[in-house]
Write a protein that holds these residues in place. Sequence first.
Motif, mmCIF file in Angstrom:
data_model
loop_
_atom_site.group_PDB
_atom_site.id
_atom_site.type_symbol
_atom_site.label_atom_id
_atom_site.label_comp_id
_atom_site.label_asym_id
_atom_site.label_seq_id
_atom_site.Cartn_x
_atom_site.Cartn_y
_atom_site.Cartn_z
ATOM 1 N N ARG A 1 0.791 5.129 0.936
ATOM 2 C CA ARG A 1 0.014 6.166 1.616
ATOM 3 C C ARG A 1 -0.066 7.411 0.753
ATOM 4 O O ARG A 1 0.878 7.791 0.086
ATOM 5 C CB ARG A 1 0.674 6.553 2.930
ATOM 6 N N PHE B 1 -4.877 5.306 1.295
ATOM 7 C CA PHE B 1 -3.757 4.723 0.575
ATOM 8 C C PHE B 1 -4.191 4.249 -0.803
ATOM 9 O O PHE B 1 -5.356 4.001 -1.061
ATOM 10 C CB PHE B 1 -3.140 3.564 1.364
ATOM 11 N N LYS C 1 0.856 -1.189 0.000
ATOM 12 C CA LYS C 1 0.000 0.000 0.000
ATOM 13 C C LYS C 1 0.889 1.235 0.000
ATOM 14 O O LYS C 1 1.923 1.265 0.657
ATOM 15 C CB LYS C 1 -0.873 0.020 1.244
ATOM 16 N N ASP D 1 -4.580 8.624 6.365
ATOM 17 C CA ASP D 1 -4.798 7.185 6.466
ATOM 18 C C ASP D 1 -5.225 6.568 5.139
ATOM 19 O O ASP D 1 -5.333 5.355 5.032
ATOM 20 C CB ASP D 1 -5.861 6.877 7.529
#
Length: 129
Positions: free
Chosen positions: A47, A55, A45, A53
């Motif tokens: 960001r 992503f 993932k 938070d």
Amino acid sequence: MENGILTEGQQKDTELIEKLLDKIVKKKGFENICANAEGYETPAKIRRGKDNDEFFIPDVTGEVNGRKSYFELGMKSGDERQLVTKWRLLSTIAELKHGKLYLAVPRGHMAFTNRILADYPIKAEVVKI
């Protein structure tokens, strides 16, 4: 398939990701392949920002000669801004890792993809699937 920003919104078809894997990734000799599809390890993932938070999850990643490249389906999206953000981010990361961003474009999405690439500073290799 894991959901990040845009993943659910675009309704990415597992069949298209398989086509991308067969026609481009495997054909070009990439190794350590991760794909956001069943049967593969999910790519790392990425960001969206330091204090965010949210992503992005690339459709496919692979390495050749120690160079990591990213593969995305180039498809029309209702949220063009998010799409541009994701492609710019993946393009920059690929460049830092001496790889490339490949945009695999299915039939009917080429004009949209070319317009985005003409309007924004995104380094990507476009491939028809």
